[in-house]
Design a protein around this motif. Sequence first.
Motif, PDB file in Angstrom:
ATOM      1  N   CYS B  95       0.845  -1.184   0.000  1.00 31.21           N
ATOM      2  CA  CYS B  95       0.000   0.000   0.000  1.00 31.21           C
ATOM      3  C   CYS B  95       0.893   1.250   0.000  1.00 31.21           C
ATOM      4  CB  CYS B  95      -0.937  -0.005   1.214  1.00 31.21           C
ATOM      5  SG  CYS B  95      -0.117  -0.242   2.791  1.00 31.21           S
ATOM      6  N   PRO B  96       0.371   2.371  -0.513  1.00 31.07           N
ATOM      7  CA  PRO B  96       1.240   3.538  -0.663  1.00 31.07           C
ATOM      8  C   PRO B  96       1.727   4.142   0.656  1.00 31.07           C
ATOM      9  CG  PRO B  96      -1.026   4.006  -1.367  1.00 31.07           C
ATOM     10  CD  PRO B  96      -0.927   2.542  -1.163  1.00 31.07           C
ATOM     11  N   ASP B  97       0.943   4.056   1.739  1.00 31.67           N
ATOM     12  CA  ASP B  97       1.365   4.760   2.950  1.00 31.67           C
ATOM     13  C   ASP B  97       2.073   3.877   3.974  1.00 31.67           C
ATOM     14  OD1 ASP B  97      -0.822   3.375   3.895  1.00 31.67           O
ATOM     15  OD2 ASP B  97      -2.119   5.121   3.968  1.00 31.67           O
ATOM     16  N   GLY B  98       1.822   2.580   3.963  1.00 28.72           N
ATOM     17  CA  GLY B  98       2.514   1.694   4.891  1.00 28.72           C
ATOM     18  C   GLY B  98       2.126   1.882   6.347  1.00 28.72           C
ATOM     19  N   ILE B  99       0.980   2.520   6.572  1.00 23.16           N
ATOM     20  CA  ILE B  99       0.543   2.768   7.944  1.00 23.16           C
ATOM     21  C   ILE B  99       0.305   1.453   8.678  1.00 23.16           C
ATOM     22  CG2 ILE B  99      -1.347   3.711   9.340  1.00 23.16           C
ATOM     23  CD1 ILE B  99      -1.584   5.964   7.394  1.00 23.16           C
ATOM     24  N   CYS B 100      -0.211   0.447   7.950  1.00 27.18           N
ATOM     25  CA  CYS B 100      -0.534  -0.831   8.583  1.00 27.18           C
ATOM     26  C   CYS B 100       0.736  -1.500   9.130  1.00 27.18           C
ATOM     27  CB  CYS B 100      -1.232  -1.751   7.590  1.00 27.18           C
ATOM     28  SG  CYS B 100      -0.415  -1.871   5.988  1.00 27.18           S
ATOM     29  N   ILE B 101       1.870  -1.333   8.422  1.00 26.15           N
ATOM     30  CA  ILE B 101       3.118  -1.920   8.902  1.00 26.15           C
ATOM     31  C   ILE B 101       3.607  -1.147  10.124  1.00 26.15           C
ATOM     32  CG2 ILE B 101       5.490  -2.521   8.270  1.00 26.15           C
ATOM     33  CD1 ILE B 101       4.541  -2.408   5.330  1.00 26.15           C
ATOM     34  N   ARG B 102       3.514   0.166  10.048  1.00 25.06           N
ATOM     35  CA  ARG B 102       4.014   1.005  11.136  1.00 25.06           C
ATOM     36  C   ARG B 102       3.190   0.834  12.410  1.00 25.06           C
ATOM     37  NH1 ARG B 102       4.498   6.355   8.620  1.00 25.06           N
ATOM     38  NH2 ARG B 102       5.627   5.185   7.068  1.00 25.06           N
ATOM     39  N   ARG B 103       1.981   0.338  12.263  1.00 27.39           N
ATOM     40  CA  ARG B 103       1.124   0.147  13.437  1.00 27.39           C
ATOM     41  C   ARG B 103       1.753  -0.848  14.418  1.00 27.39           C
ATOM     42  NH1 ARG B 103      -1.503  -0.076  17.389  1.00 27.39           N
ATOM     43  NH2 ARG B 103      -3.738  -0.339  17.669  1.00 27.39           N
ATOM     44  N   GLY B 104       2.563  -1.757  13.930  1.00 22.30           N
ATOM     45  CA  GLY B 104       3.239  -2.708  14.807  1.00 22.30           C
ATOM     46  C   GLY B 104       2.345  -3.849  15.233  1.00 22.30           C
ATOM     47  N   ARG B 105       2.669  -4.412  16.409  1.00 14.89           N
ATOM     48  CA  ARG B 105       1.938  -5.590  16.879  1.00 14.89           C
ATOM     49  C   ARG B 105       0.717  -5.188  17.679  1.00 14.89           C
ATOM     50  NH1 ARG B 105       5.056 -10.179  17.790  1.00 14.89           N
ATOM     51  NH2 ARG B 105       6.931 -10.205  16.506  1.00 14.89           N
ATOM     52  N   ILE B 106      -0.343  -5.981  17.516  1.00 17.81           N
ATOM     53  CA  ILE B 106      -1.517  -5.775  18.357  1.00 17.81           C
ATOM     54  C   ILE B 106      -1.790  -7.077  19.092  1.00 17.81           C
ATOM     55  CG2 ILE B 106      -2.578  -3.972  16.949  1.00 17.81           C
ATOM     56  CD1 ILE B 106      -4.426  -6.116  15.771  1.00 17.81           C
ATOM     57  N   SER B 107      -2.302  -6.965  20.319  1.00 15.50           N
ATOM     58  CA  SER B 107      -2.593  -8.164  21.085  1.00 15.50           C
ATOM     59  C   SER B 107      -3.820  -7.994  21.969  1.00 15.50           C
ATOM     60  CB  SER B 107      -1.386  -8.531  21.962  1.00 15.50           C
ATOM     61  OG  SER B 107      -1.083  -7.453  22.828  1.00 15.50           O
ATOM     62  N   ARG B 108      -4.223  -6.741  22.212  1.00 13.36           N
ATOM     63  CA  ARG B 108      -5.352  -6.533  23.095  1.00 13.36           C
ATOM     64  C   ARG B 108      -6.662  -6.624  22.342  1.00 13.36           C
ATOM     65  NH1 ARG B 108      -4.314  -3.275  27.681  1.00 13.36           N
ATOM     66  NH2 ARG B 108      -2.107  -3.067  28.098  1.00 13.36           N
ATOM     67  N   ARG B 109      -7.652  -7.078  23.044  1.00 15.61           N
ATOM     68  CA  ARG B 109      -8.993  -7.193  22.490  1.00 15.61           C
ATOM     69  C   ARG B 109      -9.490  -5.816  22.032  1.00 15.61           C
ATOM     70  NH1 ARG B 109     -13.712 -10.193  25.226  1.00 15.61           N
ATOM     71  NH2 ARG B 109     -15.491  -9.004  24.531  1.00 15.61           N
ATOM     72  N   GLY B 110     -10.005  -5.760  20.821  1.00 19.73           N
ATOM     73  CA  GLY B 110     -10.526  -4.498  20.288  1.00 19.73           C
ATOM     74  C   GLY B 110      -9.506  -3.721  19.472  1.00 19.73           C
TER      75      GLY B 110
END
Lengths: 178, 137
Positions: B95-110
Amino acid sequence: MRSKSMGVALAGLLLAAALILSYVEASLPFFFGVPGMKLGLPNLAVVLLLYLPPDRTAGGARAALTVNVLRILIAGFLFGSLFGILFSAAGALASLLVMNAVKRTGHFGIMGVSISGGLSHNLAQLLVACLIAGLPGMGYYAPVLIIAGTVTGAFIGVAAGAVLPYMNRLFGNGRNET
Amino acid sequence: MPRTVKRADLILFFLPVIAGIVLAVGCRMYGEAADGGMVRVYSDGRLVAERALSDDATFSVRADGEVYEDARPGETEYNIIVIRDGTCAVIDADCPDGICIRRGRISRRGESIVCLPHKLVAEIAGGEEPEVDTVAQ
């Protein structure tokens, strides 16, 4: 006295400024993994237009709307995608409507008007993301986007407030000056 | 020339900021503990994959909703999702912005990772009932 052509030139000038700010914003990695988080720099031009005397061809809500729509279309095709245009249009039109209404109440200064713009911009985009684009997970970002919209809106408001006197001196009602 | 910053402006500044902080803290409490949680991946609003957070996996999702059981960086409009040690992350995407990669790891509900250009959402769901609900009852 400002002529009609001067007003058109002023609108064009601010449109160009808004486009440059759109470009700067598109190349700034400001967001921290938060989708839709932006500085809202192009809004500076829109806020300024709202506050320039509306009794001329440029300035006021109508000119702000024109410049804003053109800005979204041009910037969208230059730096974004068709999907991006839908997003920015929702945010920008909502914020312009709200800013105009808030300004008309007369209770708020330029900073408050700009904050209302930033806030409504982000909320409108969130709504589009949730409803039209069907991205359910976006709700998680609501608090961050509310805070971000307020803070960036305040910054833009302060900047616009600082620039406005000079804009007025150059392009405003020339009645006081020769 | 009127004063630049009026009192109403300050109210309009602090009210949303405080509301946002309260909401964020609320989300945090709601999001505690995702034991036995699931990763749900939506593409254009459609659920395309549901994986347990406890099972390590690597898969890629194309923007049209097609899911591949391996990383396929050659595909156009893809997001590669990795589940490891109870966390989920997008490790690569075109994707052009790469925001999803920069978001890092998620583990908490929601919590969620959103890729707006590909209309992709990966969110953590399920897991233990949060304590907040019990208190509210």
